[in-house]
Write a protein that holds these residues in place. Structure first.
Motif, short mmCIF file in Angstrom:
data_model
loop_
_atom_site.label_atom_id
_atom_site.label_comp_id
_atom_site.label_asym_id
_atom_site.label_seq_id
_atom_site.Cartn_x
_atom_site.Cartn_y
_atom_site.Cartn_z
N LEU A 153 1.52 -37.12 50.26
CA LEU A 153 0.72 -35.78 50.49
C LEU A 153 1.80 -34.75 50.40
O LEU A 153 2.64 -34.64 51.37
N TRP A 154 1.67 -33.46 49.76
CA TRP A 154 2.62 -32.62 49.21
C TRP A 154 2.24 -31.36 49.91
O TRP A 154 1.02 -31.00 49.53
N SER A 155 3.12 -30.86 50.59
CA SER A 155 2.92 -29.39 51.02
C SER A 155 3.80 -28.56 50.34
O SER A 155 5.15 -28.53 50.58
N GLU A 156 3.23 -27.17 49.79
CA GLU A 156 4.03 -26.45 49.10
C GLU A 156 4.91 -25.67 50.06
O GLU A 156 4.64 -25.46 51.23
N TYR B 164 14.25 -34.76 45.11
CA TYR B 164 15.38 -34.89 46.03
C TYR B 164 14.96 -35.67 47.23
O TYR B 164 13.75 -35.64 47.66
N ARG B 165 16.18 -36.17 48.10
CA ARG B 165 15.93 -36.70 49.25
C ARG B 165 16.99 -36.41 50.29
O ARG B 165 18.13 -36.20 49.83
N MET C 105 23.68 -31.32 45.07
CA MET C 105 22.97 -31.05 46.35
C MET C 105 22.45 -29.64 46.28
O MET C 105 23.34 -28.77 46.13
N LEU C 106 21.25 -29.46 47.11
CA LEU C 106 20.89 -27.81 47.40
C LEU C 106 20.21 -27.99 48.78
O LEU C 106 20.05 -29.24 49.50
N ILE C 107 20.48 -26.78 49.31
CA ILE C 107 19.83 -26.68 50.75
C ILE C 107 18.21 -25.83 50.82
O ILE C 107 18.38 -24.75 50.18
N MET C 108 17.50 -26.49 51.51
CA MET C 108 16.09 -25.91 51.34
C MET C 108 16.04 -25.81 53.02
O MET C 108 15.69 -26.86 53.69
N ALA D 137 7.68 -28.36 46.75
CA ALA D 137 6.86 -28.96 47.76
C ALA D 137 7.65 -30.04 48.35
O ALA D 137 8.43 -30.75 47.85
N TYR D 138 7.35 -30.48 49.95
CA TYR D 138 7.70 -31.36 50.62
C TYR D 138 6.89 -32.62 50.53
O TYR D 138 5.50 -32.46 50.51
#
Length: 218
Positions: free
Chosen positions: A128-131, A180-181, A143-146, A201-202
């Motif tokens: 289930l994805w949440s924007e 990404y993970r 790598m990225l930072i969110m 989205a996560y």
């Protein structure tokens, strides 16, 4: 007629009677009739796919198989009633998955992805994805930072899709994605349709039994 001739004649008659009896027995139809054709082989039913790794149960046997969801269905996700507005069928390098657009009672929109992952046996992965806000962000190849969390690239590419129902996207086209993970297992995915703006989205993996179909569209 001599005694020897009578004995020979008697033996001949007895032999003839035995031969006639054997011939009649072979010509007599069997009570069971013609031997029936061997029964056709029936392929064993395909075993339901296993749940995600580490979770018990079989889709379609122990819980609702999310692959059977259709546009217009009313479903329950973790106790939250949802309406399936549309579906996007995606294919990329031989892999296929489906993304369902859901709307809850608060009219909030979320995507539910259903994918069969290879393995022995193959298993379902449902997320289930949440924007999350990603205005102006472009998915990096490193790598990225969110929101203060480091995410590392897993997979990226361009996939083909077709849609049913209301998805807010073209009926057919191409989408770019980058997955990404994080070190703690959290998932993040970027997507853009037909070269448009990126959205992010996560993902929340759902355990077996989290989804049930409340009402079928048809």
């Amino acid at each position: 007629m001599s005694m020897t001739s009578m004995v020979v004649l008697g033996l001949s008659i007895a032999t003839l009677l035995l031969l006639l009896g054997a011939l009649w027995a072979t010509m007599r139809p069997d009570r069971k009739g013609r031997a029936s054709e061997p029964p056709a082989e029936v392929a064993p039913p395909e075993a339901p796919l296993a749940a995600p790794v580490g979770a018990p149960g079989r889709a379609g046997t122990d819980y609702t198989d999310p692959r059977t969801i259709q546009v217009g269905d009313r479903i329950d996700v973790h106790g939250s009633p949802q309406r399936v507005l549309g579906a996007m069928f995606v294919s990329w390098q031989g892999l296929q998955w489906t993304e369902f657009l859901l709307r809850d009672r608060a009219r909030r929109l979320q995507w539910l992805s259903v994918e069969v992952l290879p393995g022995d046996p193959p298993h379902l992965e449902v997320k289930l994805w949440s924007e999350v806000p990603a205005q102006g962000m472009v998915p990096a190849k490193s790598m990225l930072i969110m929101e203060g969390v480091e995410f590392y690239p897993v997979e990226r590419g361009t996939a083909a899709f077709r849609c049913e129902g209301d998805t807010g996207t073209p009926e057919r086209g191409l989408l770019d994605f980058a997955d990404y993970r994080a070190a703690d297992g959290r998932l993040l995915s970027f997507e853009r349709i037909q070269g448009g703006a990126w959205t992010a989205a996560y993902a929340q993996p759902l355990p077996p039994g989290s989804i049930s179909i409340v009402h079928r569209a048809h």
